[in-house]
Design an enzyme around this catalytic site. Structure first.
Site, PDB file in Angstrom:
ATOM      1  N   GLU A 117      -8.113 -10.354   2.426  1.00 18.84           N
ATOM      2  CA  GLU A 117      -6.949  -9.539   2.777  1.00 18.84           C
ATOM      3  C   GLU A 117      -7.477  -8.204   3.276  1.00 18.84           C
ATOM      4  OE1 GLU A 117      -3.663  -9.397   0.005  1.00 18.84           O
ATOM      5  OE2 GLU A 117      -4.242 -11.337  -0.779  1.00 18.84           O
ATOM      6  N   HIS A 233       3.846  -1.796   2.625  1.00 17.85           N
ATOM      7  CA  HIS A 233       3.193  -3.013   3.102  1.00 17.85           C
ATOM      8  C   HIS A 233       3.437  -3.124   4.598  1.00 17.85           C
ATOM      9  CE1 HIS A 233       1.955  -7.142   3.608  1.00 17.85           C
ATOM     10  NE2 HIS A 233       1.483  -7.128   2.366  1.00 17.85           N
ATOM     11  N   ARG A 282      -4.630  -1.238   4.098  1.00 20.67           N
ATOM     12  CA  ARG A 282      -3.195  -1.339   4.344  1.00 20.67           C
ATOM     13  C   ARG A 282      -2.577  -0.057   4.902  1.00 20.67           C
ATOM     14  NH1 ARG A 282      -0.657  -4.298  -0.592  1.00 20.67           N
ATOM     15  NH2 ARG A 282      -1.668  -6.096   0.334  1.00 20.67           N
ATOM     16  N   HIS A 343       6.154  -0.735  -0.965  1.00 13.84           N
ATOM     17  CA  HIS A 343       5.558  -1.905  -1.622  1.00 13.84           C
ATOM     18  C   HIS A 343       4.935  -1.578  -2.969  1.00 13.84           C
ATOM     19  CE1 HIS A 343       3.619  -5.794  -1.860  1.00 13.84           C
ATOM     20  NE2 HIS A 343       2.407  -5.273  -1.848  1.00 13.84           N
ATOM     21  N   ARG A 378      -4.138   1.575  -2.435  1.00 15.77           N
ATOM     22  CA  ARG A 378      -4.624   0.425  -3.211  1.00 15.77           C
ATOM     23  C   ARG A 378      -5.202  -0.648  -2.298  1.00 15.77           C
ATOM     24  NH1 ARG A 378      -2.128  -4.517  -4.629  1.00 15.77           N
ATOM     25  NH2 ARG A 378      -0.362  -3.815  -3.382  1.00 15.77           N
TER      26      ARG A 378
END
Ligand code: SIN
Length: 528
Positions: A117, A233, A282, A343, A378
């Site tokens: 990811e 997100h 992200r 998110h 994160r």
């Protein structure tokens, strides 16, 4: 069972991955534990997590050092290396323990499937049910709670963490169906309430994510930090202008399997933006999408998953596939419209890596806590792991601490009045002014909306949620206004650069009249 009869060594508020991990471990250690949730046991945020659990698998050629390095790189200078190492190194054992409780991950017993990811330079994200990892973890933990006859009170809101006259935690003030209004005496309280996605008009979070735990901790006198870092997100299914509430996630793992981000003209979004392209951390991807949406005058971009084909989409991403098909969209033939949405709360209640907060007897774990693992952004799929590890350790910390702590005295009554804001107005102003791209004028405008909240007594669980949401919004705005730079998830249009002098965490506490204020000194690293 009446509330007068109910006392506990440990009261766990929240039944997601962190809360149930803690409650199950506490029961194993012989503590009298009770878990409370304002909804049903499985109805929190954990069940909606798609991607997986980031963990270094034995024999994979990966290493904890590499996982720590990726975590710190994603954290934009605010991750705490010692905390990250402590939590991530505990990953393999935590996953084994979870499997022993019945969780089934994809792959064979000897070799789990693993994917990538955003921000991960290795294939280290394990998953369950394709893209239903959170649901499988919640199923396994809730099942273990049920078969272990763990006391779980559903439909029970908590309005305050109560303390005695020395400041030590002494219990909880309750409002709800299970026990009505009253007091639960408890020597320790663990907050595992999840995040605050419902501060915004659109979010991937469950309806329950109204910032309750953050507000409870602040009112109990705890220190919080990194609240300005609300992670958006990048790829949330775009349901059209005006849609509200929880939106379906389109897991980042699809980009790990080669899906491409395009703008509405068909031009790639991530080319030249970051060396990891569509798998950049992200915050980078969400900001790039936001810029491109502004440039093209559109409220979404496109995620092209057609290369995967129908059979692979159904096998590997059944949740995403099913949601798309239900909306009349075939992701094997046409790109998926996506846009960023709130998110994850990267900051929270300041704790050590065993969940201890700055208040004696108060612990926090999971999204509501700030261990230092996430810093300003994160790393994907680190949160389920953090919940498992810190939740379990928090129970062990409670057992150790109670063995040497005095019993709390009678709980003092809390102030019955709260600021209870208008949820819709707060969500709209937070989305307009405290999302991706903030400035001093907008943040002040949002703060004005929050300050307009009237003082009221809490009469219903909805009031309790709205009070939590109001205080959480005020705390996020205080931190976001103070950080006059751009870093990680905090993108200030009036301060677009990252400033070395801001490489520290902003801490927020409540002042004497209950207003969130930036505290001094600020943290460099964790509390441990
Ligand atoms: C995702 O599946 O993209 C979300 C995973 C996460 O938030 O860690």
């Amino acid at each position: 069972m009446t509330n007068r009869q109910l006392t506990a060594d440990l009261a766990v508020v929240g039944t997601g991955v962190a809360g149930l991990s803690a409650a199950l471990r506490a029961a194993e250690l012989g503590l009298r534990v009770v878990a409370l949730t304002k909804n049903t046991i499985e109805d929190g945020n954990t069940r909606w997590a798609q991607g997986g659990v980031a963990v270094v698998l034995p024999g994979s050629g990966d290493s904890v050092d590499a996982h720590v390095a990726d975590t710190l790189a994603a954290s934009a200078g605010l991750g705490d290396e010692a905390a990250a190492r402590s939590i991530l190194a505990a990953g393999p054992a935590a996953v084994s323990a979870l499997r022993a409780r019945g969780a089934v991950f994809d792959g064979s017993a000897g070799e789990l499937e693993h994917t990538r990811e955003g921000g991960h330079r290795a294939f280290r994200v394990i998953h369950a049910g394709g893209d239903a990892t959170g649901a499988e973890i919640e199923r396994a933990l809730a099942g273990a709670a049920q078969s272990g006859q763990l006391p779980v009170l559903e439909g029970q809101s908590v309005t305050d963490v109560l303390r005695d006259d020395t400041g030590r935690v002494a219990g909880l003030a309750l409002l709800g169906e299970a026990l009505g209004t009253g007091v639960l005496r408890s020597r320790a309280v663990l907050l595992a309430t999840g995040g605050l996605g419902q501060l915004y008009t659109v979010s991937t979070n469950a309806d329950a994510a109204t910032g309750d735990g953050l507000a409870l901790a602040l009112r109990a006198g705890a220190m919080t930090a990194d609240l300005e870092f609300v992670q958006f997100h990048p790829t949330v299914l775009h349901l059209g202008a005006g849609s509200r509430g929880r939106q379906p996630l389109v897991t980042e793992a699809i980009r790990g399997e080669g899906a491409v981000l395009l703008d509405i003209t068909g031009a790639p979004v991530m080319t030249g933006v970051h060396p990891l392209g569509a798998l950049a951390p992200r915050d980078v991807v969400a900001a790039a999408i936001t810029r491109r949406m502004a440039q093209t005058g559109s409220d979404h971009v496109l995620l092209d998953t057609t290369h995967l084909g129908s059979a692979e989409l159904r096998r590997r991403f059944p949740t995403v596939h099913a949601v798309c098909v239900a909306l009349g969209l075939d992701p094997a033939r046409e790109p998926i419209p996506v846009a960023p949405a709130a998110h994850y709360q990267c900051g929270g209640v300041v704790t050590d890596t065993s969940g201890r907060s700055t208040v004696p007897g108060l612990y926090a774990a999971g999204e509501v806590a700030r261990t230092g693992l996430h810093g300003a952004n994160r790393l994907a799929s680190n949160s389920l792991l953090e919940g498992l590890v810190v939740g379990t350790r928090a129970a062990e910390a409670v057992a150790a601490d109670l063995a040497v702590s005095p019993r709390p005295g009678p709980p003092l009554p809390p102030c019955p009045l709260r600021l209870v804001g208008d949820r819709d107005a707060i969500q709209r102003s937070m989305s307009a002014h405290a999302g991706i791209g903030r400035d001093a004028t907008g943040l002040a405008a949002a703060a004005t909306v929050v300050r307009a909240a009237p003082w009221r007594r809490l009469r219903t669980p909805r009031d309790a949620e709205d009070a939590g949401l109001t205080l959480a919004a005020a705390a996020v705005l205080a931190a976001a206004s103070a950080r006059t730079e751009t870093r990680g998830c905090h993108l200030r249009t009036d301060h677009p650069r990252t400033a070395a002098r801001w490489q520290r965490s902003i801490t927020v506490v409540l002042d004497d009249v209950g207003t969130p204020v930036v505290a001094q000194p600020m943290l460099v690293g964790g509390v441990a």
